[in-house]
Design an enzyme around this catalytic site. Structure first.
Site, PDB file in Angstrom:
ATOM      1  N   SER B  38      -5.914  -3.825 -14.132  1.00 33.49           N
ATOM      2  CA  SER B  38      -4.746  -3.414 -14.621  1.00 33.49           C
ATOM      3  C   SER B  38      -3.686  -4.295 -13.937  1.00 33.49           C
ATOM      4  CB  SER B  38      -4.326  -1.999 -14.566  1.00 33.49           C
ATOM      5  OG  SER B  38      -3.248  -1.727 -15.510  1.00 33.49           O
ATOM      6  N   ASN B  39      -2.551  -3.883 -13.916  1.00 34.10           N
ATOM      7  CA  ASN B  39      -1.502  -4.465 -13.192  1.00 34.10           C
ATOM      8  C   ASN B  39      -0.305  -3.374 -12.871  1.00 34.10           C
ATOM      9  OD1 ASN B  39       0.693  -4.652 -15.217  1.00 34.10           O
ATOM     10  ND2 ASN B  39      -0.666  -5.853 -16.410  1.00 34.10           N
ATOM     11  N   HIS B  40       0.299  -3.865 -12.196  1.00 31.21           N
ATOM     12  CA  HIS B  40       1.637  -2.778 -11.162  1.00 31.21           C
ATOM     13  C   HIS B  40       2.821  -2.656 -12.086  1.00 31.21           C
ATOM     14  CE1 HIS B  40      -0.396  -2.459  -7.579  1.00 31.21           C
ATOM     15  NE2 HIS B  40      -0.412  -3.853  -7.307  1.00 31.21           N
ATOM     16  N   ALA B 105       3.496  -5.691 -19.706  1.00 34.84           N
ATOM     17  CA  ALA B 105       2.721  -6.788 -18.732  1.00 34.84           C
ATOM     18  C   ALA B 105       1.502  -6.676 -19.389  1.00 34.84           C
ATOM     19  CB  ALA B 105       3.012  -6.421 -17.349  1.00 34.84           C
TER      20      ALA B 105
END
Lengths: 231, 231
Positions: B38-40, B105
């Site tokens: 995943s991402n932030h 994102a």
């Protein structure tokens, strides 16, 4: 804080004078400043154990990966992001603990390299090299001092009890909480849990479906009973 | 709901009759039932755009990855987890939109295979094969109908404006919001943002540091002005 003080005053202080360390939540393993590997742990089970331990009088430390949860009253919280950070935070505090409950879902692997800048995407496939993270539970089991009690967790989707019994033995745990992701009412993000408790002497116990707070009390009850049986 | 009705009554309905689709949040790309990439992203910027669009009278759809945020009042929310799910949810709703703001994102890569059962860890290194996810913004740019406006986002740690200008052109956007992760007050999880807006005609604009809500209004203002200039 006032309400908590009242609740604590009404709770038997059967863990007074004990030092309890709990780990909780997932870890995040960075690929670059944007992307990471993680898992679905929300931290609820570990936070419940820490909250109940503090209410029952223990000097409680909670080493937590990234979660959306508030710090339980009376608990000393140490925030970490990656498995390597959690390893350092836990192992450096282990020697002085009476009980360690390792509820965190620590990432087994991290990207072998972490890029300092955001990676540009290319066309087609990519292979990501992953390195094994240090095994916190195994290290705690190796360094366990006499009288210290170690409780691990196992989360599986298949062959749960066989894997859990093997993990209990291999990691030198006194107790292991085995969760199936396949059971209704168990697993990530739920407020209840169904688990089987496995003990080093071979006993097994499966409490009924209950809240994570109630299961936290059962876990602490069993650890305390083991401690008293040995004393 | 009452307070929101009052706030809406006091807000100029300059987007009344427009259909606006916003994407927000990260995606999660499953390795197995437990682990994911995943991402932030927290989703705050996209949620702010959706909230302001609805207050200004637009019929607003928010396609959201996993976030901890409440659905803004007046917004139709569609929840997705992976980039492939987001692709389907967005592309199937794109044709009827007047404006599309792609603030999510979206993970560029997913594990090439997703295991149905939790993967057992082994010793030593592991390589994870990653496949490219479909490019949602590029697909929206290809299918853009006359009069429809497309706003993308770019988040970089270096060469931000060059990459953003190239992305604007390549993806056939009308506007692109470029964020640097290196600017104070910008980036993941903050309540403010610093961004440069790039336009298809080559203009650039850098509003001062402001709340994500205020920046959301600026983005919608610029899209509306483009729409009115073309009408």
């Amino acid at each position: 804080a006032l309400l908590w003080g009242i609740e604590k005053a009404l709770t038997p202080q059967d863990l007074a004078g004990r030092r309890v360390l709990v780990t909780a939540g997932p870890t995040q393993e960075a690929m670059d400043p944007v992307r990471f590997l993680s898992n679905h742990s929300t931290g609820k089970m570990g936070y419940a154990v820490a909250a109940r331990a503090a209410l029952r009088g223990a000097e409680t430390t909670l080493v937590s990966g990234p979660t959306a949860l508030d710090t339980p009253a009376g608990v000393q919280r140490v925030d970490v992001v990656s498995a390597c950070e959690m390893y350092d935070a836990v192992v450096s505090r282990a020697a002085e603990q009476d009980m360690i409950v390792k509820a965190a879902a620590v990432g087994d692997y991290r990207p072998a390299e972490t890029a300092a800048e955001k990676l540009k995407k290319g066309e087609g496939e990519l292979t990501l090299a992953l390195a094994r993270n240090p095994d916190i539970l195994a290290e705690l089991g190796r360094k366990k001092r006499p009288g210290q009690l170690l409780c691990g967790f196992a989360m599986e989707t298949q062959s749960l009890l066989e894997n859990a019994a093997e993990k209990l033995r291999r990691k030198n745990c006194d107790m292991l909480v085995a969760n199936s992701l396949r059971d209704a009412g168990a697993g990530f993000g739920t407020d209840t849990n169904v688990a089987t408790l496995l003990f080093a002497d071979g006993r097994r116990e499966t409490p009924p479906l209950m809240s994570k707070e109630a299961l936290a009390d059962v876990i602490l009850d069993r650890l305390l009973a083991m401690r008293q049986a040995r004393a």
